[in-house]
Design a protein around this motif. Structure first.
Motif, PDB file in Angstrom:
ATOM      1  N   LEU A  51     -45.279  11.694 -29.381  1.00 37.21           N
ATOM      2  CA  LEU A  51     -44.101  12.440 -28.952  1.00 37.21           C
ATOM      3  C   LEU A  51     -42.888  11.525 -28.795  1.00 37.21           C
ATOM      4  CD1 LEU A  51     -42.789  15.054 -27.883  1.00 37.21           C
ATOM      5  CD2 LEU A  51     -43.597  14.415 -25.603  1.00 37.21           C
ATOM      6  N   LEU A  52     -43.073  10.409 -28.088  1.00 36.16           N
ATOM      7  CA  LEU A  52     -41.963   9.485 -27.863  1.00 36.16           C
ATOM      8  C   LEU A  52     -41.493   8.843 -29.167  1.00 36.16           C
ATOM      9  CD1 LEU A  52     -43.181   7.778 -24.571  1.00 36.16           C
ATOM     10  CD2 LEU A  52     -41.271   9.379 -24.815  1.00 36.16           C
ATOM     11  N   PHE A  53     -42.448   8.461 -30.018  1.00 31.77           N
ATOM     12  CA  PHE A  53     -42.078   7.814 -31.282  1.00 31.77           C
ATOM     13  C   PHE A  53     -41.254   8.751 -32.151  1.00 31.77           C
ATOM     14  CE2 PHE A  53     -42.938   7.000 -35.785  1.00 31.77           C
ATOM     15  CZ  PHE A  53     -42.447   5.716 -35.898  1.00 31.77           C
ATOM     16  N   HIS A  54     -41.731   9.968 -32.340  1.00 33.46           N
ATOM     17  CA  HIS A  54     -41.022  10.904 -33.214  1.00 33.46           C
ATOM     18  C   HIS A  54     -39.716  11.388 -32.593  1.00 33.46           C
ATOM     19  CE1 HIS A  54     -45.077  11.127 -35.065  1.00 33.46           C
ATOM     20  NE2 HIS A  54     -44.377  11.278 -36.166  1.00 33.46           N
ATOM     21  N   LEU A  55     -39.678  11.474 -31.255  1.00 32.50           N
ATOM     22  CA  LEU A  55     -38.442  11.853 -30.575  1.00 32.50           C
ATOM     23  C   LEU A  55     -37.367  10.791 -30.765  1.00 32.50           C
ATOM     24  CD1 LEU A  55     -37.036  13.866 -28.606  1.00 32.50           C
ATOM     25  CD2 LEU A  55     -37.920  12.459 -26.732  1.00 32.50           C
ATOM     26  N   GLY A  56     -37.781   9.530 -30.813  1.00 31.28           N
ATOM     27  CA  GLY A  56     -36.817   8.448 -30.945  1.00 31.28           C
ATOM     28  C   GLY A  56     -36.477   8.088 -32.371  1.00 31.28           C
ATOM     29  N   ILE A  57     -37.461   8.151 -33.268  1.00 29.36           N
ATOM     30  CA  ILE A  57     -37.265   7.606 -34.618  1.00 29.36           C
ATOM     31  C   ILE A  57     -36.281   8.422 -35.445  1.00 29.36           C
ATOM     32  CG2 ILE A  57     -39.128   8.860 -35.783  1.00 29.36           C
ATOM     33  CD1 ILE A  57     -38.151   5.148 -36.260  1.00 29.36           C
ATOM     34  N   ILE A  58     -36.201   9.738 -35.208  1.00 32.71           N
ATOM     35  CA  ILE A  58     -35.291  10.569 -36.009  1.00 32.71           C
ATOM     36  C   ILE A  58     -33.826  10.226 -35.722  1.00 32.71           C
ATOM     37  CG2 ILE A  58     -34.529  12.932 -36.479  1.00 32.71           C
ATOM     38  CD1 ILE A  58     -37.419  13.833 -36.022  1.00 32.71           C
ATOM     39  N   PRO A  59     -33.390  10.171 -34.439  1.00 33.74           N
ATOM     40  CA  PRO A  59     -32.009   9.725 -34.175  1.00 33.74           C
ATOM     41  C   PRO A  59     -31.761   8.288 -34.619  1.00 33.74           C
ATOM     42  CG  PRO A  59     -32.922  10.840 -32.250  1.00 33.74           C
ATOM     43  CD  PRO A  59     -34.056  10.625 -33.200  1.00 33.74           C
ATOM     44  N   GLY A  79     -11.595  10.232 -37.356  1.00 33.47           N
ATOM     45  CA  GLY A  79     -11.253  10.132 -35.949  1.00 33.47           C
ATOM     46  C   GLY A  79     -12.240   9.378 -35.094  1.00 33.47           C
ATOM     47  N   VAL A  80     -13.219   8.728 -35.734  1.00 32.63           N
ATOM     48  CA  VAL A  80     -14.219   7.950 -34.991  1.00 32.63           C
ATOM     49  C   VAL A  80     -13.732   6.505 -34.939  1.00 32.63           C
ATOM     50  CG1 VAL A  80     -16.626   7.219 -34.839  1.00 32.63           C
ATOM     51  CG2 VAL A  80     -16.053   9.466 -35.798  1.00 32.63           C
ATOM     52  N   SER A  81     -13.194   6.108 -33.782  1.00 32.35           N
ATOM     53  CA  SER A  81     -12.676   4.749 -33.632  1.00 32.35           C
ATOM     54  C   SER A  81     -13.813   3.745 -33.512  1.00 32.35           C
ATOM     55  CB  SER A  81     -11.795   4.660 -32.384  1.00 32.35           C
ATOM     56  OG  SER A  81     -12.581   4.904 -31.216  1.00 32.35           O
ATOM     57  N   ASP A  82     -13.476   2.449 -33.642  1.00 32.42           N
ATOM     58  CA  ASP A  82     -14.488   1.397 -33.501  1.00 32.42           C
ATOM     59  C   ASP A  82     -15.133   1.438 -32.118  1.00 32.42           C
ATOM     60  OD1 ASP A  82     -14.112   0.508 -36.051  1.00 32.42           O
ATOM     61  OD2 ASP A  82     -12.740  -1.123 -35.492  1.00 32.42           O
ATOM     62  N   HIS A  83     -14.326   1.709 -31.089  1.00 29.73           N
ATOM     63  CA  HIS A  83     -14.855   1.756 -29.717  1.00 29.73           C
ATOM     64  C   HIS A  83     -15.839   2.909 -29.556  1.00 29.73           C
ATOM     65  CE1 HIS A  83     -15.058   1.367 -25.395  1.00 29.73           C
ATOM     66  NE2 HIS A  83     -14.687   2.627 -25.257  1.00 29.73           N
ATOM     67  N   LEU A  84     -15.475   4.062 -30.083  1.00 26.96           N
ATOM     68  CA  LEU A  84     -16.354   5.229 -29.994  1.00 26.96           C
ATOM     69  C   LEU A  84     -17.644   4.998 -30.775  1.00 26.96           C
ATOM     70  CD1 LEU A  84     -16.652   8.102 -28.909  1.00 26.96           C
ATOM     71  CD2 LEU A  84     -15.569   8.930 -31.020  1.00 26.96           C
ATOM     72  N   TYR A  85     -17.514   4.409 -31.957  1.00 23.95           N
ATOM     73  CA  TYR A  85     -18.704   4.112 -32.756  1.00 23.95           C
ATOM     74  C   TYR A  85     -19.596   3.107 -32.030  1.00 23.95           C
ATOM     75  CZ  TYR A  85     -21.714   2.452 -36.485  1.00 23.95           C
ATOM     76  OH  TYR A  85     -22.817   2.096 -37.229  1.00 23.95           O
ATOM     77  N   HIS A  86     -18.981   2.109 -31.394  1.00 23.25           N
ATOM     78  CA  HIS A  86     -19.724   1.085 -30.678  1.00 23.25           C
ATOM     79  C   HIS A  86     -20.532   1.705 -29.534  1.00 23.25           C
ATOM     80  CE1 HIS A  86     -20.612  -2.956 -29.182  1.00 23.25           C
ATOM     81  NE2 HIS A  86     -20.324  -2.509 -27.964  1.00 23.25           N
ATOM     82  N   ILE A  87     -19.945   2.649 -28.839  1.00 28.68           N
ATOM     83  CA  ILE A  87     -20.652   3.326 -27.751  1.00 28.68           C
ATOM     84  C   ILE A  87     -21.879   4.063 -28.292  1.00 28.68           C
ATOM     85  CG2 ILE A  87     -20.497   5.204 -26.063  1.00 28.68           C
ATOM     86  CD1 ILE A  87     -17.590   4.422 -25.624  1.00 28.68           C
ATOM     87  N   GLY A  88     -21.674   4.789 -29.393  1.00 27.51           N
ATOM     88  CA  GLY A  88     -22.782   5.534 -29.972  1.00 27.51           C
ATOM     89  C   GLY A  88     -23.875   4.628 -30.513  1.00 27.51           C
ATOM     90  N   ALA A  89     -23.471   3.561 -31.222  1.00 24.02           N
ATOM     91  CA  ALA A  89     -24.442   2.682 -31.866  1.00 24.02           C
ATOM     92  C   ALA A  89     -25.226   1.849 -30.862  1.00 24.02           C
ATOM     93  CB  ALA A  89     -23.730   1.769 -32.877  1.00 24.02           C
ATOM     94  N   VAL A  90     -24.519   1.302 -29.865  1.00 22.55           N
ATOM     95  CA  VAL A  90     -25.164   0.390 -28.923  1.00 22.55           C
ATOM     96  C   VAL A  90     -25.863   1.128 -27.788  1.00 22.55           C
ATOM     97  CG1 VAL A  90     -24.804  -1.492 -27.293  1.00 22.55           C
ATOM     98  CG2 VAL A  90     -23.599  -1.496 -29.487  1.00 22.55           C
ATOM     99  N   TYR A  91     -25.133   2.002 -27.116  1.00 28.36           N
ATOM    100  CA  TYR A  91     -25.678   2.633 -25.914  1.00 28.36           C
ATOM    101  C   TYR A  91     -26.638   3.783 -26.251  1.00 28.36           C
ATOM    102  CZ  TYR A  91     -22.162  -0.165 -23.587  1.00 28.36           C
ATOM    103  OH  TYR A  91     -21.416  -1.219 -23.138  1.00 28.36           O
ATOM    104  N   ILE A  92     -26.152   4.738 -27.027  1.00 30.65           N
ATOM    105  CA  ILE A  92     -27.022   5.861 -27.391  1.00 30.65           C
ATOM    106  C   ILE A  92     -28.147   5.387 -28.305  1.00 30.65           C
ATOM    107  CG2 ILE A  92     -27.119   8.111 -28.518  1.00 30.65           C
ATOM    108  CD1 ILE A  92     -24.229   8.551 -27.691  1.00 30.65           C
ATOM    109  N   GLY A  93     -27.799   4.503 -29.250  1.00 26.09           N
ATOM    110  CA  GLY A  93     -28.822   3.961 -30.144  1.00 26.09           C
ATOM    111  C   GLY A  93     -29.886   3.185 -29.396  1.00 26.09           C
ATOM    112  N   ILE A  95     -30.908   3.709 -26.306  1.00 25.72           N
ATOM    113  CA  ILE A  95     -31.772   4.648 -25.580  1.00 25.72           C
ATOM    114  C   ILE A  95     -32.872   5.171 -26.493  1.00 25.72           C
ATOM    115  CG2 ILE A  95     -31.862   6.924 -24.488  1.00 25.72           C
ATOM    116  CD1 ILE A  95     -29.035   6.354 -23.406  1.00 25.72           C
ATOM    117  N   PHE A  96     -32.485   5.644 -27.676  1.00 25.03           N
ATOM    118  CA  PHE A  96     -33.479   6.176 -28.596  1.00 25.03           C
ATOM    119  C   PHE A  96     -34.353   5.054 -29.183  1.00 25.03           C
ATOM    120  CE2 PHE A  96     -30.502   9.799 -28.722  1.00 25.03           C
ATOM    121  CZ  PHE A  96     -31.412  10.818 -28.450  1.00 25.03           C
ATOM    122  N   GLY A  97     -33.773   3.858 -29.319  1.00 23.95           N
ATOM    123  CA  GLY A  97     -34.564   2.722 -29.793  1.00 23.95           C
ATOM    124  C   GLY A  97     -35.661   2.354 -28.808  1.00 23.95           C
TER     125      GLY A  97
END
Length: 225
Positions: A51-59, A79-93, A95-97
């Motif tokens: 469950l955890l693997f498949h929940l994380g691997i798709i995002p 409209g996706v700035s470098d700062h906004l992308y950085h938040i998504g890639a590092v922080y959200i990424g 969590i799912f990682g």
């Protein structure tokens, strides 16, 4: 020459094995195109790990697609700035990682420590589990640690351009020269598992039961003696 091998020859070799290997296995060994179930041996750890693997691997996979295949200026135009992308890639990424890493750790530990599960497993099953665990761990390390210690590094200006160059048949190996070691290792291990993919249980990924929901009902009738 070694740099050319790592970032041009090796990736193309892995991609060729990935494609040709799948075709050959499907044509000559369709009966092995499956993943042996061990659910009847142990369910609890399998349930949470899977469950955890498949929940994380798709995002995580979708994040890799956006980061590697979509140029940075395309995202800026949307409209996706470098700062906004950085938040998504590092922080959200991250969590799912981490979710993916925990799931993969549970699945790997289960396959190695549960004696009956280990007996049912082939050498390739154990190898794939360990390799996936290492890949996910290195990816999390690169995202959390390497990005923090080398804030000036932008993989979208190096790895992403090199990666897209592979598919345009014009890869530039020099782009990978000054990439931090963790990112290099993550990329090389990623191509390695692509080369191993056709010869392991990972082929079951392509066997999605799309027609399952629309198939005819199976009718059971009581046999009259």
């Amino acid at each position: 020459m070694f740099n050319q091998f790592l970032w041009i020859i090796f990736p193309y070799l892995c991609l060729a094995i990935f494609v040709i290997g799948h075709i050959a296995r499907y044509k000559f060994d369709q009966f092995s195109w499956t993943a042996k179930s061990s659910e009847f041996i142990e369910k609890k750890q399998l349930k949470w790990g899977s469950l955890l693997f498949h929940l994380g691997i798709i995002p995580v996979f979708m994040g890799h697609v956006v980061g590697l295949l979509i140029p940075a200026h395309w995202l800026e135009a949307l409209g996706v700035s470098d700062h906004l992308y950085h938040i998504g890639a590092v922080y959200i990424g991250s969590i799912f990682g981490i979710i993916t890493l925990i799931g993969m750790f549970l699945l790997t530990a289960r396959r190695i420590t549960k004696q009956n599960v280990r007996r049912l497993s082939s050498a390739s099953d154990i190898f794939v589990n360990i390799l996936l665990l290492i890949i996910v761990f290195v990816g999390c390390y690169a995202t959390l640690v390497t990005n923090a210690t080398t804030p000036d590094f932008d993989y979208r200006q190096t790895i992403s351009i090199w990666f897209r160059g592979l598919f345009m048949l014009s890869p530039d190996a020099t782009l990978m020269t000054h990439v931090p070691l963790a990112f290099k290792l993550h990329v090389l291990l990623g191509f390695t598992i692509m080369a191993c993919w056709p010869f392991t249980r990972l082929v079951h990924v392509w066997s999605v039961p799309v027609s399952y929901a629309s198939r005819s009902y199976i009718i059971y009738r009581k046999h009259k003696v």
